[in-house]
Scaffold this motif. Sequence first.
Motif, short mmCIF file in Angstrom:
data_model
loop_
_atom_site.label_atom_id
_atom_site.label_comp_id
_atom_site.label_asym_id
_atom_site.label_seq_id
_atom_site.Cartn_x
_atom_site.Cartn_y
_atom_site.Cartn_z
N ASP A 216 0.48 -0.92 -0.45
CA ASP A 216 0.35 -0.28 -0.04
C ASP A 216 0.78 1.51 0.06
O ASP A 216 1.63 1.91 1.09
N GLY A 217 1.00 1.74 -1.15
CA GLY A 217 1.72 2.91 -1.06
C GLY A 217 3.25 2.15 -0.89
O GLY A 217 4.21 2.09 -0.38
N PHE A 218 4.19 2.27 -2.71
CA PHE A 218 5.21 1.71 -2.22
C PHE A 218 6.50 2.46 -3.26
O PHE A 218 6.04 2.81 -4.21
N ALA A 219 7.06 2.82 -2.85
CA ALA A 219 8.32 3.46 -3.37
C ALA A 219 9.50 2.73 -3.81
O ALA A 219 9.74 1.55 -4.11
N LEU A 220 9.39 3.63 -5.81
CA LEU A 220 10.40 3.47 -6.66
C LEU A 220 10.67 4.11 -6.94
O LEU A 220 11.20 5.02 -7.77
N PHE A 221 12.06 4.49 -5.98
CA PHE A 221 12.88 6.21 -5.95
C PHE A 221 13.72 5.39 -7.02
O PHE A 221 14.27 4.61 -7.46
N ASN A 222 14.28 6.65 -7.89
CA ASN A 222 15.34 6.23 -9.10
C ASN A 222 16.66 7.07 -7.69
O ASN A 222 16.49 7.23 -7.26
#
Length: 553
Positions: free
Chosen positions: A129-135
Amino acid sequence: MEGKPMTEMLETFVRLQSTRQQVRLRFAGQGPAIFLCHESPRSSDALLPLVKTLTDRFTCILMDTPGFGLSDPMPMSRPEIADFATVALEAIRCLGLGPIPVYGTHTGAAIAVEAAVQSSDLVSAAILDGFALFNAQERDELLASYLTPFQPSMDGSHVAWLWARVRDQFAAFPWNRVGDGSRLCFGPPPLDFVQSVVGDFLLAGDNYRVGYAAAFRYDHLAPLSLTQTPIHIVTREDDLLFPHMQRAKGSGDHVTMTAVSSDRAVWAEKIGEIAAAHVDTEQINAAVLLERAAQHPGIKRIMNTSVGPVCARVEGAGPAVVLLHDVPGGLSDHDHLAERLARTHKVVCIDLPGLGNSRLLDGTPRGLATLVEGTEETLAALGVSDAPILAAGASIAVASALPRSRKVLALDPWPVLVENAADQIPDLTTQWDGSHLHKAFWWARDYEIYKPWYHLVNAEGRQSGNERDDLRVEHRFRATVAAGLCGAELASVLYSACRKMRLTGIDTVIIYDTDPDVEALANYASVDLAAEQIISVPRDNPALATAIRAALG
């Protein structure tokens, strides 16, 4: 989010065999099990609105991530998400469960997906629930500037920083970029919600950076292709990580992505629908899980009393002695003293019901009878119903009202002399300017210096040696914030009760020989006690521990 009242929630600690650390777990509901992990810098309190909608279908297991809430920090200096996931899996294993769905939000989502990578035997699905995929650039910027150290100070400057830090978190992302380009298009949330985040932040302290940093370093994309366990990425439109969901496209056939509206009821229904497709067939309930968790005890305990969960700590071996804290304060007030007494005794410290990290159940009366009932049930559950009690300050009102089959030692019962202490308790009603936090801090700080805390006369203050105990002040401040308005109301109850009581039946009164009220306290006690029952000692832990051992016989 509206809904039906949540079924009874039970709380406990489990001690992990691998690391010996203790983790707080909370159980609610009945039916197949689901495990839930919260975001940083929160505690499992953040999960309660969702759990409220699930307990009629599932047995919900809420974990305080290590280093957050009431869970011990990780034992290594730089834990990674894989280490946090190992803790979650060991907790599931301790409860005799698996495979079950694991839900996580933000940092908790990283823990959930990594748990799925590590063990398909224990995790049937990961719900993110709200998954971070930062570059790489975003990650490096966050690691460089997002995690400002949080260091308590005796001037209270950290209090102002904390309030502003949390306020800004709900104004912009990242929180330290408050320009138009980073401004959130929703919020801020209600004031009580902001305060709940502040309270959790305080519990984590500077350790908040550890969990956050692990999440920022974690490669969120890699695990999506490392496991065939079903992975569901579900994100609300008002989640600041909503744009990240598109970055997961093409990551695998076992990964599904679902966007939901900001309507909390719709969101919760979707989470429940996904979980229901992956649950185990075992029907269980919170009480059964509490029994299983009891097989893994440690020094920290939570007693689920009729008035609410009461936090306790048990250490040492030998004859038992119970330590009750003053107000403002909590069980950490006695850390140094308990360490010394534990060399010869089994020492039990508790947060009085509704104070410190102990909570009262909704609708429970905030009176002396509630404090006595919860304390009595706690001591009975810990097997120390007949143990002598050392009651500091205002807690003497509780100790004297307990069944009298034990010794009671009154440590510095200063409230018996003070007529208007109940009228001087600061108003801790939450304010947008954070002034309530400053009031709580100065209540805790001035308690260490003046006697009583509002009697600002330097020549008549407490004698605390050449150094003030900064850590004790910070612990008292955290306990005060955790208890909030309930704690302030109970403080008034205790101060008023002390002012009306005599010391008849108290076995020993211990007073500090350098405090300004030493003579007045001795005279007050002498009406009800013999001279040998009144002990004057220096205000230092070695001398105090010696005097207590002597009084205990």
